[in-house]
Design an enzyme around this catalytic site. Structure first.
Site, PDB file in Angstrom:
ATOM      1  N   ALA A  61       1.008  -1.262  -0.090  1.00 21.94           N
ATOM      2  CA  ALA A  61      -0.031   0.119  -0.162  1.00 21.94           C
ATOM      3  C   ALA A  61       0.876   1.165  -0.017  1.00 21.94           C
ATOM      4  CB  ALA A  61      -0.823   0.047   1.219  1.00 21.94           C
ATOM      5  N   GLU A 103      -0.138  -9.544  -0.626  1.00 19.85           N
ATOM      6  CA  GLU A 103      -1.559  -9.907  -0.560  1.00 19.85           C
ATOM      7  C   GLU A 103      -2.383  -9.849  -1.891  1.00 19.85           C
ATOM      8  OE1 GLU A 103      -2.130  -6.822   2.495  1.00 19.85           O
ATOM      9  OE2 GLU A 103      -3.167  -8.343   3.657  1.00 19.85           O
TER      10      GLU A 103
HETATM   11  C1  LIG Z   1      -5.045  -2.074   4.032  1.00 21.60           C
HETATM   12  C2  LIG Z   1      -3.773  -2.120   4.210  1.00 21.60           C
HETATM   13  C3  LIG Z   1      -3.218  -3.168   3.182  1.00 21.60           C
HETATM   14  C4  LIG Z   1      -1.569  -3.051   3.033  1.00 21.60           C
HETATM   15  C5  LIG Z   1      -0.765  -2.449   4.165  1.00 21.60           C
HETATM   16  C6  LIG Z   1       0.695  -2.375   3.357  1.00 21.60           C
HETATM   17  O1  LIG Z   1       0.797  -2.525   2.350  1.00 21.60           O
HETATM   18  S1  LIG Z   1       1.427  -1.317   4.506  1.00 21.60           S
HETATM   19  C7  LIG Z   1       3.152  -1.164   3.412  1.00 21.60           C
HETATM   20  C8  LIG Z   1       4.035  -2.375   3.413  1.00 21.60           C
HETATM   21  N1  LIG Z   1       5.007  -2.341   2.636  1.00 21.60           N
HETATM   22  C9  LIG Z   1       6.072  -1.996   3.256  1.00 21.60           C
HETATM   23  O2  LIG Z   1       6.183  -1.915   4.299  1.00 21.60           O
HETATM   24  C10 LIG Z   1       7.409  -1.759   2.321  1.00 21.60           C
HETATM   25  C11 LIG Z   1       7.982  -0.438   2.765  1.00 21.60           C
HETATM   26  N2  LIG Z   1       9.201  -0.344   1.890  1.00 21.60           N
HETATM   27  C12 LIG Z   1      10.196  -0.927   2.353  1.00 21.60           C
HETATM   28  O3  LIG Z   1      10.685  -1.913   2.844  1.00 21.60           O
HETATM   29  C13 LIG Z   1      11.421  -0.439   1.179  1.00 21.60           C
HETATM   30  O4  LIG Z   1      11.307   0.921   0.759  1.00 21.60           O
HETATM   31  C14 LIG Z   1      11.616  -1.332  -0.080  1.00 21.60           C
HETATM   32  C15 LIG Z   1      10.535  -1.462  -0.857  1.00 21.60           C
HETATM   33  C16 LIG Z   1      12.292  -2.560   0.289  1.00 21.60           C
HETATM   34  C17 LIG Z   1      12.656  -0.856  -0.960  1.00 21.60           C
HETATM   35  O5  LIG Z   1      13.860  -0.370  -0.058  1.00 21.60           O
HETATM   36  P1  LIG Z   1      15.089   0.553  -0.936  1.00 21.60           P
HETATM   37  O6  LIG Z   1      16.122   0.566   0.171  1.00 21.60           O
HETATM   38  O7  LIG Z   1      15.367  -0.025  -2.043  1.00 21.60           O
HETATM   39  O8  LIG Z   1      14.617   1.900  -0.993  1.00 21.60           O
HETATM   40  P2  LIG Z   1      14.060   2.905   0.131  1.00 21.60           P
HETATM   41  O9  LIG Z   1      13.626   2.246   1.160  1.00 21.60           O
HETATM   42  O10 LIG Z   1      14.955   3.999   0.139  1.00 21.60           O
HETATM   43  O11 LIG Z   1      12.786   3.363  -0.806  1.00 21.60           O
HETATM   44  C18 LIG Z   1      12.623   4.126  -2.106  1.00 21.60           C
HETATM   45  C19 LIG Z   1      11.443   5.172  -1.989  1.00 21.60           C
HETATM   46  O12 LIG Z   1      10.265   4.412  -1.989  1.00 21.60           O
HETATM   47  C20 LIG Z   1       9.384   5.045  -0.883  1.00 21.60           C
HETATM   48  N3  LIG Z   1       8.573   3.848  -0.624  1.00 21.60           N
HETATM   49  C21 LIG Z   1       8.959   2.315  -0.387  1.00 21.60           C
HETATM   50  N4  LIG Z   1       7.920   1.802   0.141  1.00 21.60           N
HETATM   51  C22 LIG Z   1       7.030   2.690   0.051  1.00 21.60           C
HETATM   52  C23 LIG Z   1       5.583   2.505   0.047  1.00 21.60           C
HETATM   53  N5  LIG Z   1       5.228   1.165   0.136  1.00 21.60           N
HETATM   54  N6  LIG Z   1       4.725   3.631   0.051  1.00 21.60           N
HETATM   55  C24 LIG Z   1       4.951   4.787  -0.212  1.00 21.60           C
HETATM   56  N7  LIG Z   1       6.316   4.994  -0.514  1.00 21.60           N
HETATM   57  C25 LIG Z   1       7.078   3.863  -0.303  1.00 21.60           C
HETATM   58  C26 LIG Z   1      10.280   5.257   0.049  1.00 21.60           C
HETATM   59  O13 LIG Z   1       9.842   6.362   1.130  1.00 21.60           O
HETATM   60  C27 LIG Z   1      11.778   6.039  -0.705  1.00 21.60           C
HETATM   61  O14 LIG Z   1      11.160   7.247  -1.115  1.00 21.60           O
HETATM   62  P3  LIG Z   1      11.815   8.477  -0.375  1.00 21.60           P
HETATM   63  O15 LIG Z   1      11.116   9.590  -1.114  1.00 21.60           O
HETATM   64  O16 LIG Z   1      13.195   8.158  -0.520  1.00 21.60           O
HETATM   65  O17 LIG Z   1      11.283   8.517   0.975  1.00 21.60           O
END
Ligand SMILES: CC/C=C\CC(=O)SCCNC(=O)CCNC(=O)[C@H](O)C(C)(C)COP(=O)(O)OP(=O)(O)OC[C@H]1O[C@@H](n2cnc3c(N)ncnc32)[C@H](O)[C@@H]1OP(=O)(O)O
Length: 719
Positions: A61, A103
Site C-alpha cells: 500500500a 496480498e
Molecule cells: C489495507 C492495508 C493493506 C496493506 C498494508 C501495506 O501494504 S503497508 C506497506 C507495506 N510495505 C512496506 O512496508 C514496504 C516498505 N518499503 C520498504 O521496505 C522499502 O522501501 C523497499 C520497498 C524494500 C525498498 O527499499 P530500498 O532500500 O530499495 O529503497 P527505499 O527504502 O529508500 O525506498 C525508496 C523510496 O520508496 C518509498 N517507498 C517505499 N515503499 C513505499 C510504500 N509502500 N509507500 C510509499 N512509498 C514507499 C520510500 O519512502 C523511498 O522514497 P523517499 O522519497 O526516499 O522516502
C-alpha cells in the site's frame, strides 16, 4: 497507474506503474480494477499476468496515503475480484512483493517469482497487520506456524524460502514476466477452484491452541508495549478458528483499531525518518545530492578493544579488505581470536563462508600506509587519540580519510593534528559495533563534504543507518543522554530506587531502564570521563559542596559506587547485585538501599514519594529539551535525525517514534509547562530550563513535526 498489453495473443498483461516501488496508490488500484475488467471481458484473453514495471512487483500500500483521506477503490474487494476471476491470474514477482503487494499476489491463482525476489508482510513494522486478507490467506497457504512467523516479525523472505513454504509456485532465473506468460498460457484451461486460497481450510498443527498461547506470550514479552504484533497473532488465530468470512471480519476490526492508533502514526513517521536521514545536509549548505563520495577499497582499524573488534568484523563481513592494528602483542592475539570467532559465528548464521581472509593483522601503524580510510578506535583519551592522528597523518597517503570512533570528543582537535583536516570525520559506532545499526558521522568545522559523503556511504555499505551530525561534546546521542542520566540520579537522591526508575522506563518501552543499562555498559566508563573532566572526586579543601559542581547540581552517587569497586555486571555489583561477576540477572540490592538511606541522611535530604509520572517526565523531558537545544545549535539537521539516533542507538521504543516525535505526541505546550514546573522546583539544574526553540515552537502554535525545520531555520538565523 497500470498499463495493459496483450501478449502472445491470449494473455492480458497488467503492469503496475508507480515509481519508485509500484506502491498501490489510489491510481494504481483503479488501474488494476479497470484492467482486470477489460481482460475478463476480452474473449481472446484466456489468462492474465500481473507484474510491476522496472523489475519491482509491488512495495505494498502507498504509505503516504495513510495519513489522509483514503480514496479510490479499496484493496480488499479488488483482491477478492481477482481471486474470483473466471480466468487464471498469475503474479510475476520480480524485486519485491511486500505487504499489500504480497496480498495482491495471494489473491492471484499462481505466483511465479524471480530467484532474487523477496516477499513478506512487513505491516507489523508500520503498526498495522496484513489487512487486505493477508492474515487469512497466508496461514491457509503455508500453515499457521510459518504464517505467524512472517506476520508477527514482518521479515522479508527470499524466493527460495518462499518456494519451500509453498508461498510461490515456481522460481526462475530468467525473465520472470516471460516465464509467467508461458505459464499462464499453459494453465489457461485448468480449473480454478482449488487455486482460490480463501476457500482452503486453514493448515493447523494438532496443538494449535498451545502454539497460539506460546506465541502470544513471546510476542507480549518482546513487543515492549507495541500493539500491532499482538493484533497480528489475534488475526491469525481468527484464520485458524473461524470460517474465512468471519476471519475477514475479525481482520477488519483489528485493522480498524490499529489504523488510527498513535503507534501506527509513530511507526509510519519513523519509516520516512529513516529515509530522510540519508538526505543529509551540513550548515555550509553541502548536501547528500551534491557531494560525491570517494570509493573505499581498503580500510584500517586502529585499536582492537571491544569497539575496534566489532568495527573490523562489520567491515570484513561487508567485503572490505581490513588492516587491523593493535600495538600490544597480547591484546592483538586475543583480538585475533575474538574476531575470528565473531566472523565464524556470523557466517554460520548466514550460511556463508567466514571472511577471515579479508583481515591482515599488524602491530605497527606503518602497515596502514596504503589504505583509503582509517577508523581509530583506541581508548577514549584525547591525548592518546591526538598522538594516533599525528602518526596516521605522517604514515598514510595524503588522500586517506582519517576517522575517529570517539563517542564524544572534539573532532576538530583531532583534525588539527593532521596535514589534511578536511579528510577527518567522526565515525561513532555503538557497541556491539558489528550488530548495532546506528552510526553517527560527525563533521567538524574543517570536515569536507567529500569526507562526510564517503563516511556516510561506507556506513550504508556495512549495513548501518548513518546519521550526519555536528561536532559538540557527546554529539547527538550522548549529549542527550547526559540530562537523562542526571535526572535518574537526582530521583534516587530524592527518594526513588533504581528498581522503580527502571520499571517506569521499561514500561514505557525501553529495552532496559537506565540503571540496568549502566550496569551492563559498566559504571567505570562514565566515571573515567568525569574524572578527566574534573567532575568526580572534588578536592574537599576547596570547600566545594559535594552536590554542587561547576556551579550546578551534581550527584556523586555513581562516583561513590565506583570508589567501592561496584562497576556493574562485570564486577557482580553495581546499581543491582548479580550472582557472580558477568551474570546478567539483576536483583535488587539491600546494601544499595541502605547506602541510599545513609547518603540522604548525610546530606539532609528527605526522601519523598516519587510517582510514575515524575520519573517519566523528568527523565524524558530533560532529554527532549536537550534535543531541542541540539536542533537550535544546528548539531542535528532535523528532528528525524535525533529520533533515528535514539531508536537505533539507545533502544528508544520504535512504536513511540523517537524522543522528538514523542514530544510532538504529548504536546509541546505540555512539555514546556512541565519543564517550567520542574525547573522552578530545581533551579540549580540548567537542563530543566526550557530552551528557546521549544518556546518558539509553542509560540508558533506547535506546528506538526514535519514543519519544525521552518521554525528551526528562523531561530538559527536569529542566533
Ligand atoms: C489495507 C492495508 C493493506 C496493506 C498494508 C501495506 O501494504 S503497508 C506497506 C507495506 N510495505 C512496506 O512496508 C514496504 C516498505 N518499503 C520498504 O521496505 C522499502 O522501501 C523497499 C520497498 C524494500 C525498498 O527499499 P530500498 O532500500 O530499495 O529503497 P527505499 O527504502 O529508500 O525506498 C525508496 C523510496 O520508496 C518509498 N517507498 C517505499 N515503499 C513505499 C510504500 N509502500 N509507500 C510509499 N512509498 C514507499 C520510500 O519512502 C523511498 O522514497 P523517499 O522519497 O526516499 O522516502
Amino acid at each position: 497507474m497500470a498499463q495493459y498489453t496483450r501478449v502472445s495473443g491470449s494473455v492480458g498483461l497488467i503492469t503496475l506503474q508507480s515509481p519508485p516501488v509500484n506502491a498501490l496508490s489510489a491510481a494504481v488500484r483503479q488501474g488494476i480494477v479497470d484492467l482486470m475488467q477489460r481482460a475478463l471481458s476480452e474473449p481472446e484473453v484466456k489468462s492474465v499476468v500481473i507484474c510491476g514495471q522496472n523489475g519491482i512487483f509491488c512495495g505494498g500500500a502507498d504509505i503516504k496515503e495513510f495519513g489522509g483521506q483514503m480514496s479510490g477503490p479499496p484493496l480488499i474487494p479488488m483482491i477478492h475480484a481477482i481471486e474470483a476471476a473466471s480466468k487464471p491470474v498469475v503474479a510475476a514477482i520480480e524485486g519485491i512483493a511486500l505487504g499489500g503487494g504480497l496480498e495482491l499476489a495471494l489473491g492471484c491463482h499462481y505466483r511465479i517469482a524471480h530467484s532474487k525476489a523477496r516477499v513478506g508482510l512487513p505491516e507489523v513494522t508500520l503498526g498495522l497487520l496484513p489487512g487486505a486478507g493477508g492474515s487469512q490467506r497466508l496461514p491457509r497457504l503455508i500453515g499457521v506456524p510459518a504464517a505467524l512467523d512472517l506476520i508477527t516479525t514482518g521479515r522479508h523472505v527470499t524466493a527460495a524460502e518462499a518456494l519451500k513454504f509453498g508461498l510461490v509456485d515456481q522460481i526462475t532465473d530468467h525473465n520472470t514476466v516471460n516465464v509467467a506468460v508461458k505459464f499462464a498460457q499453459r494453465v489457461a484451461d485448468q480449473p480454478l477452484d482449488a487455486r482460490r486460497i480463501s476457500t482452503h481450510p486453514c493448515l493447523c498443527p494438532s496443538d494449535v491452541a498451545v502454539l497460539f498461547e506460546e506465541v502470544m506470550q513471546r510476542v507480549r514479552r518482546t513487543a515492549r508495549g507495541a500493539i500491532a504484533p499482538i493484533a497480528c497473532v489475534q488475526a491469525v488465530r481468527a484464520a485458524a478458528t473461524l470460517p474465512y468470512n468471519q476471519g475477514m471480519e475479525r481482520e477488519r476490526e483489528l485493522m480498524a483499531t490499529l489504523f488510527t492508533s498513535g503507534q501506527a502514526r509513530a511507526l509510519q513517521y519513523f519509516f520516512f525518518a529513516q529515509r530522510a536521514v540519508g538526505r543529509w545536509s551540513m550548515p555550509s549548505g553541502a548536501r547528500w545530492d551534491t557531494s560525491k563520495p570517494r570509493p573505499v577499497h581498503k580500510a584500517a582499524v586502529i585499536g582492537l578493544g571491544t569497539m575496534g573488534r566489532g568495527i573490523t568484523v562489520a567491515l570484513a563481513q561487508a567485503g572490505f579488505s581490513v588492516v587491523a592494528v593493535e600495538t600490544q602483542e597480547k591484546q592483538l592475539m586475543e583480538a585475533k581470536q575474538a574476531i575470528s570467532g565473531m566472523l565464524e559465528r556470523g557466517a554460520k548464521r548466514r550460511g556463508v563462508a567466514p571472511a577471515l581472509d579479508k583481515i591482515n593483522y599488524g602491530r605497527n601503524i606503518q602497515s596502514v600506509a596504503d589504505v583509503d580510510l582509517v577508523i581509530e578506535a583506541v581508548f577514549e583519551d584525547m591525548a592518546l587519540k591526538k598522538k594516533v592522528f599525528q602518526q596516521l597523518s605522517a604514515v598514510c597517503k595524503p588522500s586517506t580519510f582519517l576517522c575517529s570512533n570517539t563517542s564524544g570528543l572534539d573532532i576538530d582537535q583531532l583534525a588539527c593534528q593532521t596535514r589534511n583536516p578536511e579528510l577527518v570525520v567522526g565515525m561513532h559506532f555503538f557497541a556491539p559495533a558489528h550488530v548495532m545499526k546506528l552510526l553517527e558521522v560527525v563533521y567538524g568545522p574543517k570536515s569536507s563534504p567529500l569526507a562526510v559523503a564517503t563516511a556516510m556511504q561506507l556506513g550504508k555499505k556495512i549495513g548501518k543507518v548513518s546519521v550526519a551530525v555536528g561536532n559538540c561534546r557527546g554529539f547527538v546521542g550522548n549529549r542527550m543522554l547526559k540530562p537523562y542520566l542526571e535526572q535518574a540520579l537526582f530521583l534516587l537522591e530524592e527518594g526513588a530506587t533504581p528498581e522503580f526508575v527502571d520499571q517506569v522506563l521499561e514500561e514505557f518501552g525501553f529495552a532496559m531502564g537506565v540503571f540496568r543499562m549502566s550496569d551492563l555498559s559498566g559504571l567505570d566508563v562514565g566515571w573515567k570521563v568525569r574524572l578527566a573532566d574534573g567532575l568526580a572526586m572534588p578536592d574537599p579543601t576547596m570547600g566545594q559542596p559535594t552536590r554542587l559542581r561547576q556551579g550546578r547540581r551534581y550527584s556523586p552517587l555513581g562516583d561513590l559506587l565506583c570508589e567501592q569497586g561496584r562497576f556493574g555486571q562485570k564486577t557482580g555489583r553495581g546499581w543491582y547485585q548479580y550472582d557472580k561477576p558477568g551474570s546478567q540477572v539483576a536483583k535488587p540490592d539491600p546494601w544499595l538501599h541502605s547506602f541510599l538511606d545513609e547518603y540522604r541522611a548525610r546530606h539532609a535530604l528527605v526522601a519523598h514519594r516519587i510517582d510514575h509520572q515524575e520519573v517519566l517526565e523528568r527523565c524524558l523531558y530533560s532529554m527532549i529539551n536537550e534535543g531541542f537545544r541540539i536542533l537550535e545549535d544546528g548539531i542535528a539537521a532535523g528532528p528525524e535525525d535525533i529520533d533515528v539516533i535514539y531508536v537505533f542507538g539507545y533502544s528508544w521504543p520504535r512504536h513511540r517514534g523517537g524522543p522528538m516525535f514523542y514530544a510532538a505526541t504529548v504536546g509541546l505546550n505540555k512539555v514546556l509547562e512541565r519543564l517550567e514546573h520542574y525547573y522552578q522546583a530545581h533551579p540549580d539544574v540548567p537542563s530543566l530550563q526550557p530552551c528557546h526553540l521549544l518556546r518558539k515552537l509553542v509560540a508558533s502554535g506547535s506546528p506538526p513535526i514535519q514543519k519544525w525545520r521552518e521554525v528551526i531555520k528562523k531561530v538559527r538565523s536569529q542566533l
